[in-house]
Design a protein around this motif. Sequence first.
Motif, PDB file in Angstrom:
ATOM      1  N   SER A   6     -13.967 -20.564 -32.033  1.00 32.46           N
ATOM      2  CA  SER A   6     -13.338 -19.303 -31.642  1.00 32.46           C
ATOM      3  C   SER A   6     -12.102 -19.596 -30.810  1.00 32.46           C
ATOM      4  O   SER A   6     -12.009 -20.625 -30.147  1.00 32.46           O
ATOM      5  CB  SER A   6     -14.318 -18.423 -30.857  1.00 32.46           C
ATOM      6  N   HIS A   7     -11.147 -18.671 -30.845  1.00 27.47           N
ATOM      7  CA  HIS A   7      -9.883 -18.858 -30.131  1.00 27.47           C
ATOM      8  C   HIS A   7      -9.509 -17.548 -29.447  1.00 27.47           C
ATOM      9  O   HIS A   7      -9.252 -16.541 -30.123  1.00 27.47           O
ATOM     10  CB  HIS A   7      -8.782 -19.280 -31.108  1.00 27.47           C
ATOM     11  N   VAL A   8      -9.500 -17.562 -28.137  1.00 23.51           N
ATOM     12  CA  VAL A   8      -8.961 -16.448 -27.367  1.00 23.51           C
ATOM     13  C   VAL A   8      -7.508 -16.791 -27.088  1.00 23.51           C
ATOM     14  O   VAL A   8      -7.215 -17.660 -26.251  1.00 23.51           O
ATOM     15  CB  VAL A   8      -9.740 -16.224 -26.053  1.00 23.51           C
ATOM     16  N   ALA A  14     -12.914 -22.597 -28.198  1.00 23.41           N
ATOM     17  CA  ALA A  14     -14.306 -22.918 -27.926  1.00 23.41           C
ATOM     18  C   ALA A  14     -14.993 -23.363 -29.211  1.00 23.41           C
ATOM     19  O   ALA A  14     -14.673 -22.890 -30.304  1.00 23.41           O
ATOM     20  CB  ALA A  14     -15.035 -21.715 -27.332  1.00 23.41           C
ATOM     21  N   VAL A  15     -15.947 -24.282 -29.049  1.00 23.83           N
ATOM     22  CA  VAL A  15     -16.721 -24.803 -30.179  1.00 23.83           C
ATOM     23  C   VAL A  15     -18.189 -24.533 -29.926  1.00 23.83           C
ATOM     24  O   VAL A  15     -18.724 -24.888 -28.870  1.00 23.83           O
ATOM     25  CB  VAL A  15     -16.492 -26.312 -30.376  1.00 23.83           C
ATOM     26  N   ARG A  25     -15.348 -25.975 -24.297  1.00 28.56           N
ATOM     27  CA  ARG A  25     -14.313 -24.962 -24.105  1.00 28.56           C
ATOM     28  C   ARG A  25     -13.065 -25.684 -23.628  1.00 28.56           C
ATOM     29  O   ARG A  25     -13.074 -26.327 -22.572  1.00 28.56           O
ATOM     30  CB  ARG A  25     -14.742 -23.899 -23.095  1.00 28.56           C
ATOM     31  N   TYR A  26     -12.003 -25.594 -24.406  1.00 28.54           N
ATOM     32  CA  TYR A  26     -10.721 -26.226 -24.054  1.00 28.54           C
ATOM     33  C   TYR A  26      -9.793 -25.130 -23.546  1.00 28.54           C
ATOM     34  O   TYR A  26      -9.380 -24.239 -24.300  1.00 28.54           O
ATOM     35  CB  TYR A  26     -10.117 -26.936 -25.261  1.00 28.54           C
ATOM     36  N   VAL A  27      -9.489 -25.179 -22.242  1.00 26.51           N
ATOM     37  CA  VAL A  27      -8.735 -24.121 -21.580  1.00 26.51           C
ATOM     38  C   VAL A  27      -7.279 -24.555 -21.439  1.00 26.51           C
ATOM     39  O   VAL A  27      -6.993 -25.580 -20.813  1.00 26.51           O
ATOM     40  CB  VAL A  27      -9.335 -23.811 -20.194  1.00 26.51           C
ATOM     41  N   TYR A  28      -6.376 -23.788 -22.029  1.00 20.48           N
ATOM     42  CA  TYR A  28      -4.959 -24.150 -21.908  1.00 20.48           C
ATOM     43  C   TYR A  28      -4.153 -23.105 -21.134  1.00 20.48           C
ATOM     44  O   TYR A  28      -2.947 -23.261 -20.960  1.00 20.48           O
ATOM     45  CB  TYR A  28      -4.339 -24.379 -23.292  1.00 20.48           C
TER      46      TYR A  28
END
Length: 319
Positions: A6-8, A14-15, A25-28
């Motif tokens: 998913s992509h916010v 998030a995977v 969760r990869y937070v950019y």
Amino acid sequence: MSIRVSHVHGEHLAVEAPNGTEILRYVYRPDPDPFESRKPYAHPVRTLAGRTVTGYRPSDHRWHKGLQMTASHLSGQNFWGGNCYVHGEGYLALPDRVGSMRHDAFTALTAEDERLAFTEELTWVENGGQEWAREVRGIQVHSVDVEAGAWALDWSIRLTNIRAEPLVFGSPTTAGRELAGYTGLQWRGPRDFTGGRVLAPGAEDANAEDADAEDAGAEKLMGTQGPWLAFTSEHDDVDGHSTLVFAHAPENLDRTSAIHESHWFVRTEPIPTVAFSWAFFDEFTLEPGETFGYRYRVVVADGDWDRDRIAAHLEGLPW
């Protein structure tokens, strides 16, 4: 069954594993405080059983955020976050020396049944606003193995100096603090990883029965080199252990191809942390227009893995 991605937009990727656990969760989206060196990070990172294996903004170091790319000493700037080490003066709060890494774009993103791969472009910006470096970052989530209770995260960096002057990479140790050579890709563990057990190939377990021996064991591996290093600990709240394995791609340790030798930065006390340090003992220079690259792997596993199991699992995950 497959992973779910998913992509916010503007915030995070998030995977979710096939069992429904969000494992990454990869937070950019940048955190608000510039003193913490605003940059992307991975948190929370979880095992397939749902156990969190990263810490975020712990009270002792608010700038420690899960798994993140850093540079503690870079031509007088701090891309690690927090206080700066100054030889003879110790750690000082120098907000005008804390840089940031700006997310510019995702240039590729592929989500398949068992793998997520994306490429991110970032700019390293010194505190005054000058753009110093361009980074191409590669992230892959793969080898989600329910039977083994493990999955793998690959993280690569290609960094190009876009300054008109050289970039000089160092660490607190190159600045004069003994055995504090932290810089590069860094993991901060949660509080229940404090006092955990550290393993490396061909070495005795870097811990014993008492806390003093554990400290001595972790210190034994501080500043050493090797293809992998593992950190295992028992969780609070639940009856179970987790193991993280930090591994170099083969070329990272090849002195004919790597721009600079890598060493392990590892502590179990007073904080649990591991860094793939690219400038532990000595500085290195990246000339204008020059590029360097490294590839890393982190295996996230349920259970208290021993050395043989770690080695066998890594051998089954070709680069």
